[in-house]
Design a protein around this motif. Structure first.
Motif, PDB file in Angstrom:
ATOM      1  N   VAL A  51      -6.178 -20.454  20.225  1.00 37.38           N
ATOM      2  CA  VAL A  51      -5.421 -20.345  19.267  1.00 37.38           C
ATOM      3  C   VAL A  51      -5.358 -21.505  18.425  1.00 37.38           C
ATOM      4  O   VAL A  51      -5.641 -22.558  18.802  1.00 37.38           O
ATOM      5  CB  VAL A  51      -3.852 -20.256  19.795  1.00 37.38           C
ATOM      6  CG1 VAL A  51      -3.536 -18.791  20.590  1.00 37.38           C
ATOM      7  CG2 VAL A  51      -3.681 -21.359  20.940  1.00 37.38           C
ATOM      8  N   ALA A  52      -5.240 -21.123  16.967  1.00 33.08           N
ATOM      9  CA  ALA A  52      -5.199 -22.187  16.103  1.00 33.08           C
ATOM     10  C   ALA A  52      -4.314 -21.735  14.882  1.00 33.08           C
ATOM     11  O   ALA A  52      -4.212 -20.521  14.460  1.00 33.08           O
ATOM     12  CB  ALA A  52      -6.713 -22.286  15.324  1.00 33.08           C
ATOM     13  N   ALA A  53      -3.384 -22.716  14.274  1.00 31.51           N
ATOM     14  CA  ALA A  53      -2.605 -22.453  13.351  1.00 31.51           C
ATOM     15  C   ALA A  53      -3.439 -22.686  11.983  1.00 31.51           C
ATOM     16  O   ALA A  53      -4.375 -23.634  12.057  1.00 31.51           O
ATOM     17  CB  ALA A  53      -1.400 -23.449  13.193  1.00 31.51           C
ATOM     18  N   ASP A  54      -3.436 -21.949  11.109  1.00 31.36           N
ATOM     19  CA  ASP A  54      -4.026 -22.145   9.967  1.00 31.36           C
ATOM     20  C   ASP A  54      -3.392 -23.353   9.086  1.00 31.36           C
ATOM     21  O   ASP A  54      -2.406 -23.534   9.373  1.00 31.36           O
ATOM     22  CB  ASP A  54      -4.067 -20.718   9.003  1.00 31.36           C
ATOM     23  CG  ASP A  54      -2.961 -20.695   8.007  1.00 31.36           C
ATOM     24  OD1 ASP A  54      -1.689 -20.916   8.669  1.00 31.36           O
ATOM     25  OD2 ASP A  54      -3.029 -20.313   6.804  1.00 31.36           O
ATOM     26  N   PRO A  55      -4.070 -23.724   8.017  1.00 32.34           N
ATOM     27  CA  PRO A  55      -3.683 -25.089   7.358  1.00 32.34           C
ATOM     28  C   PRO A  55      -2.337 -24.951   6.611  1.00 32.34           C
ATOM     29  O   PRO A  55      -1.481 -25.946   6.478  1.00 32.34           O
ATOM     30  CB  PRO A  55      -4.743 -25.392   6.274  1.00 32.34           C
ATOM     31  CG  PRO A  55      -6.216 -24.860   7.050  1.00 32.34           C
ATOM     32  CD  PRO A  55      -5.629 -23.689   7.979  1.00 32.34           C
ATOM     33  N   SER A  56      -2.149 -23.586   6.177  1.00 36.43           N
ATOM     34  CA  SER A  56      -0.869 -23.341   5.450  1.00 36.43           C
ATOM     35  C   SER A  56       0.303 -23.264   6.508  1.00 36.43           C
ATOM     36  O   SER A  56       1.604 -23.538   5.989  1.00 36.43           O
ATOM     37  CB  SER A  56      -0.994 -21.982   4.852  1.00 36.43           C
ATOM     38  OG  SER A  56      -0.624 -20.923   5.826  1.00 36.43           O
ATOM     39  N   GLY A  57       0.243 -23.237   7.819  1.00 35.13           N
ATOM     40  CA  GLY A  57       1.248 -23.340   8.626  1.00 35.13           C
ATOM     41  C   GLY A  57       2.129 -21.801   8.698  1.00 35.13           C
ATOM     42  O   GLY A  57       2.998 -21.786   9.745  1.00 35.13           O
ATOM     43  N   GLY A  58       1.549 -20.865   8.130  1.00 39.92           N
ATOM     44  CA  GLY A  58       2.080 -19.597   8.308  1.00 39.92           C
ATOM     45  C   GLY A  58       1.627 -18.683   9.108  1.00 39.92           C
ATOM     46  O   GLY A  58       2.195 -17.435   9.257  1.00 39.92           O
ATOM     47  N   TRP A  59       0.577 -18.989   9.803  1.00 42.16           N
ATOM     48  CA  TRP A  59      -0.412 -17.984  10.519  1.00 42.16           C
ATOM     49  C   TRP A  59      -0.786 -18.645  11.847  1.00 42.16           C
ATOM     50  O   TRP A  59      -1.325 -19.840  11.759  1.00 42.16           O
ATOM     51  CB  TRP A  59      -1.354 -17.276   9.715  1.00 42.16           C
ATOM     52  CG  TRP A  59      -0.987 -16.951   8.351  1.00 42.16           C
ATOM     53  CD1 TRP A  59      -1.101 -17.468   7.251  1.00 42.16           C
ATOM     54  CD2 TRP A  59      -0.433 -15.555   8.355  1.00 42.16           C
ATOM     55  NE1 TRP A  59      -0.708 -16.694   6.447  1.00 42.16           N
ATOM     56  CE2 TRP A  59      -0.196 -15.488   6.732  1.00 42.16           C
ATOM     57  CE3 TRP A  59       0.037 -14.426   9.027  1.00 42.16           C
ATOM     58  CZ2 TRP A  59       0.526 -14.403   6.217  1.00 42.16           C
ATOM     59  CZ3 TRP A  59       0.653 -13.374   8.494  1.00 42.16           C
ATOM     60  CH2 TRP A  59       0.585 -13.440   7.147  1.00 42.16           C
ATOM     61  N   LEU A  60      -0.841 -17.860  12.715  1.00 41.57           N
ATOM     62  CA  LEU A  60      -1.449 -18.325  14.249  1.00 41.57           C
ATOM     63  C   LEU A  60      -2.800 -17.182  14.291  1.00 41.57           C
ATOM     64  O   LEU A  60      -2.534 -15.992  14.423  1.00 41.57           O
ATOM     65  CB  LEU A  60      -0.696 -18.248  15.212  1.00 41.57           C
ATOM     66  CG  LEU A  60      -1.243 -18.584  16.783  1.00 41.57           C
ATOM     67  CD1 LEU A  60      -1.402 -20.119  16.745  1.00 41.57           C
ATOM     68  CD2 LEU A  60      -0.343 -18.098  17.783  1.00 41.57           C
ATOM     69  N   LEU A  61      -3.750 -17.870  14.441  1.00 35.69           N
ATOM     70  CA  LEU A  61      -5.126 -17.082  14.715  1.00 35.69           C
ATOM     71  C   LEU A  61      -5.334 -17.211  16.346  1.00 35.69           C
ATOM     72  O   LEU A  61      -5.581 -18.169  16.654  1.00 35.69           O
ATOM     73  CB  LEU A  61      -6.413 -17.438  13.825  1.00 35.69           C
ATOM     74  CG  LEU A  61      -6.221 -16.818  12.528  1.00 35.69           C
ATOM     75  CD1 LEU A  61      -4.886 -17.492  11.655  1.00 35.69           C
ATOM     76  CD2 LEU A  61      -7.605 -17.054  11.751  1.00 35.69           C
TER      77      LEU A  61
END
Length: 320
Positions: free
Chosen positions: A128-138
């Motif tokens: 799991v990784a949060a994107d740099p914007s902080g708005g999404w989890l991949l």
């Protein structure tokens, strides 16, 4: 835990603890006072450790993630998110005062399977990784050849992108610009470059590159991917081939070329981490039981081995 020599990058082991069973992956809270670990067991759990103690001690009890064999974790939006390989799910746990963990507030289960007869009989969320914007989890799922996208806070299901059948995506890292992501594939030694749109939460695969030279006859299972701070290079850890792949990125970040592979300094490199300066790589060699560090050539990106320390069953290195 280990101290780091700022000039040479060398590690000096300070202490160790066994308060968490099979702590296969780690994450450090902002400020570095709390260390989080997943317990990769059938009845998986996550734990917070107070690293101000010598040795580190539990900050509250370990918390069940309601999923089997968690292999990865990430901090985002006041929560700790875990990828549960055995059950093919993602769990969200609130981070409480003092860094302690609360009971799960969400368990999101994946569905499907892939063509591999043994490894893809069902979903296997691997990272799991949060994107740099902080708005999404991949969430990268090896079992269904997919990356699932969740909206934050939540997490709330948003979308999914399917990668090549049988590729077995394992881990993901973002370009420093935040508009590209690179997915390392475990079941076929390749890496997939993707375009990432943080406005819409859409991941678009662009193409694959091999992580070992053509004609390599050693079974290879890539494990981790790291992108340089200047966006010029990508490195991947190759288990089996026991190497670090160095890839050069073009200016767009869409295309990459395998420059070379370098011996990892041990056996079965499970994790690969950039040091605080961005000038060194640290490799966790699980089966040889050591952590090896490398200086990075600034022009070619090729790592050069500088030293190692023993670390039984090493599976992850993080800096705080």
């Amino acid at each position: 835990m280990a101290d780091v020599d700022d000039e040479t990058g060398a590690l000096r082991i300070r202490n160790s603890t066994d308060v968490v069973v099979n702590p296969s992956y780690l994450a450090v809270a902002p400020g570095g006072s709390v260390l989080y670990a997943v317990s990769e067991t059938d009845d998986g759990a996550a734990a917070a450790l107070d690293v101000g103690q010598d040795p580190p001690s539990l900050a509250g009890e370990a918390v069940p993630v309601l999923g089997a064999a968690p292999t990865h974790l990430a901090l985002a939006g006041g929560q700790l998110l875990t990828a549960n390989y055995g059950s093919g799910s993602v769990t969200a746990l609130p981070v409480l005062e003092g860094g302690r963990l609360g009971e799960p507030v969400a368990v999101l289960r994946h569905e499907g399977r892939g063509p591999h007869p043994e490894r893809q009989r069902g979903p296997h969320a691997h990272a799991v990784a949060a994107d740099p914007s902080g708005g999404w989890l991949l969430a990268v799922d090896l079992g269904i050849d997919a990356v699932r996208v969740y909206a934050l806070p939540g997490p709330r299901p948003h979308g999914e992108v399917r990668l090549r059948p049988g590729s077995g995506p394992r881990h993901l890292a973002f370009h420093p610009r935040g508009d590209r992501a690179y997915v390392v594939n475990e079941l076929d030694p390749t890496i997939t470059a993707c375009r990432w749109d943080a406005a819409s939460g859409v991941l678009e695969p662009l193409g694959e590159t091999r992580l070992v030279p053509e004609g390599t006859d050693v079974e290879t299972y890539p494990a981790e991917v790291v992108v340089s701070g200047d966006g010029r290079f990508v490195w991947a850890a190759n288990r089996g081939h026991d190497s670090i792949a160095t890839l050069a990125l073009d200016a767009s970040g869409d295309r990459m070329e395998l420059v070379t592979t370098t011996p990892c300094g041990g056996h079965w490199p499970r994790d690969l981490t950039l040091g605080p300066s961005g000038r060194r790589l640290y490799v966790s060699n699980e089966r040889s039981g050591d952590v090896t560090w490398f200086d990075i050539d600034p022009s070619s990106g090729v790592p050069r081995r500088e030293g190692s320390v023993p670390a039984p069953a090493a599976s992850c290195v993080v800096f705080g």
